[in-house]
Design an enzyme around this catalytic site. Structure first.
Site, PDB file in Angstrom:
ATOM      1  N   GLU A  71      20.342   2.263 -34.682  1.00  0.00           N
ATOM      2  CA  GLU A  71      21.253   2.463 -35.599  1.00  0.00           C
ATOM      3  C   GLU A  71      21.205   1.709 -36.600  1.00  0.00           C
ATOM      4  O   GLU A  71      20.414   0.696 -37.054  1.00  0.00           O
ATOM      5  CB  GLU A  71      22.384   2.257 -34.981  1.00  0.00           C
ATOM      6  CG  GLU A  71      23.880   2.421 -35.543  1.00  0.00           C
ATOM      7  CD  GLU A  71      24.325   3.850 -35.851  1.00  0.00           C
ATOM      8  OE1 GLU A  71      23.529   4.291 -36.671  1.00  0.00           O
ATOM      9  OE2 GLU A  71      25.281   4.194 -35.439  1.00  0.00           O
ATOM     10  N   ASP A  72      21.802   2.342 -37.950  1.00  0.00           N
ATOM     11  CA  ASP A  72      21.696   1.663 -39.335  1.00  0.00           C
ATOM     12  C   ASP A  72      22.664   0.241 -39.226  1.00  0.00           C
ATOM     13  O   ASP A  72      22.194  -0.751 -39.660  1.00  0.00           O
ATOM     14  CB  ASP A  72      21.827   2.549 -40.312  1.00  0.00           C
ATOM     15  CG  ASP A  72      23.217   3.113 -40.271  1.00  0.00           C
ATOM     16  OD1 ASP A  72      24.031   3.059 -39.172  1.00  0.00           O
ATOM     17  OD2 ASP A  72      23.651   4.002 -41.089  1.00  0.00           O
ATOM     18  N   ASP A  98      29.548  -1.614 -36.450  1.00  0.00           N
ATOM     19  CA  ASP A  98      30.726  -2.140 -37.021  1.00  0.00           C
ATOM     20  C   ASP A  98      31.714  -2.257 -35.813  1.00  0.00           C
ATOM     21  O   ASP A  98      31.878  -3.172 -35.080  1.00  0.00           O
ATOM     22  CB  ASP A  98      31.233  -1.781 -38.390  1.00  0.00           C
ATOM     23  CG  ASP A  98      31.523  -0.328 -38.467  1.00  0.00           C
ATOM     24  OD1 ASP A  98      31.429   0.465 -37.307  1.00  0.00           O
ATOM     25  OD2 ASP A  98      31.562   0.154 -39.519  1.00  0.00           O
ATOM     26  N   PHE A 138      32.095  -3.018 -47.658  1.00  0.00           N
ATOM     27  CA  PHE A 138      31.316  -1.630 -47.384  1.00  0.00           C
ATOM     28  C   PHE A 138      30.243  -1.765 -48.175  1.00  0.00           C
ATOM     29  O   PHE A 138      30.025  -2.111 -49.176  1.00  0.00           O
ATOM     30  CB  PHE A 138      32.707  -0.820 -48.070  1.00  0.00           C
ATOM     31  CG  PHE A 138      32.176   0.811 -47.756  1.00  0.00           C
ATOM     32  CD1 PHE A 138      32.433   1.261 -46.683  1.00  0.00           C
ATOM     33  CD2 PHE A 138      31.209   1.316 -48.766  1.00  0.00           C
ATOM     34  CE1 PHE A 138      32.064   2.548 -46.553  1.00  0.00           C
ATOM     35  CE2 PHE A 138      30.979   2.744 -48.488  1.00  0.00           C
ATOM     36  CZ  PHE A 138      31.211   3.325 -47.270  1.00  0.00           C
ATOM     37  N   ARG A 172      21.793   6.388 -49.859  1.00  0.00           N
ATOM     38  CA  ARG A 172      20.842   6.115 -48.832  1.00  0.00           C
ATOM     39  C   ARG A 172      19.556   5.620 -49.243  1.00  0.00           C
ATOM     40  O   ARG A 172      18.733   4.813 -48.464  1.00  0.00           O
ATOM     41  CB  ARG A 172      20.764   7.372 -47.857  1.00  0.00           C
ATOM     42  CG  ARG A 172      22.009   7.757 -47.324  1.00  0.00           C
ATOM     43  CD  ARG A 172      21.661   9.152 -46.284  1.00  0.00           C
ATOM     44  NE  ARG A 172      22.918   9.770 -45.874  1.00  0.00           N
ATOM     45  CZ  ARG A 172      23.467   9.205 -44.730  1.00  0.00           C
ATOM     46  NH1 ARG A 172      23.242   8.187 -44.110  1.00  0.00           N
ATOM     47  NH2 ARG A 172      24.678   9.975 -44.411  1.00  0.00           N
TER      48      ARG A 172
END
Length: 178
Positions: free
Chosen positions: A98-99, A102, A151, A164
């Site tokens: 996963e990137d 959170d 963010f 991205r």
């Protein structure tokens, strides 16, 4: 709304070092085992590509796509399966790549989904970890770089499908037009 890149949160060098460290650990832990890397699309593709190139043991690679954000900067809390994997994971080790973790909701959902498919194990690897946003307990077996509650975009992470391709991780400011 308009977006403004504020500052670098994680440098390219820090990302490369973390990827190398994680790949070495994964290669050691799964030596002699059958390992399937499952990239979580879309954000995880950059990290998965870098990680796979550094892993020194044979692996299979597949992708799954889920959504809990849409075009928003906040998670809806509802995880939707958009694209499933093609590889049979029965009696094989699965590593979800996963990137960013959170809230933990997406990875918790995916771990439970994969457990129903009778793998040898299901573990989690992430490039970035934002524990301040965690809503549920989630064991991250191969944790990435811990970042503050900002963010972020870049290195696979997006805002409304943009950014991205940035090579580093940046904080994005979402401000309203005056």
């Amino acid at each position: 709304m308009f977006e403004k890149i504020k500052s670098i949160v994680v440098t390219k060098s820090e990302l490369q070092n973390k990827v190398s460290d994680l790949a070495k650990q994964i290669s050691t832990d799964y030596q002699g085992e059958e390992l399937i890397l499952v990239g979580v699309l879309k954000g995880g593709f950059v990290f998965l590509a870098d990680l796979a190139k550094e892993i020194s043991i044979p692996v299979c690679i597949d992708f799954i796509s889920v959504s809990s954000y849409g075009n928003s900067s906040k998670s809806s809390g509802v995880v939707r399966l958009i694209k499933d994997i093609d590889i049979d994971v029965t009696n094989k080790h699965v590593l979800l790549v996963e990137d960013l973790i959170d809230t933990g909701l997406t990875l918790s959902y995916l771990k439970e989904l994969f457990k129903t498919r009778n793998p040898k194990s299901v573990k989690v690897c992430t490039s970035l970890d934002k524990p301040a946003k965690r809503l549920i307990q989630l064991a991250v077996d191969y944790p990435g770089i811990e970042i503050p509650d900002k963010f972020v975009i870049g290195y696979g992470l997006d805002y409304a499908e943009k950014y991205r391709n940035l090579p580093e991780v940046y904080e994005l400011s979402l401000e309203k037009h005056p």
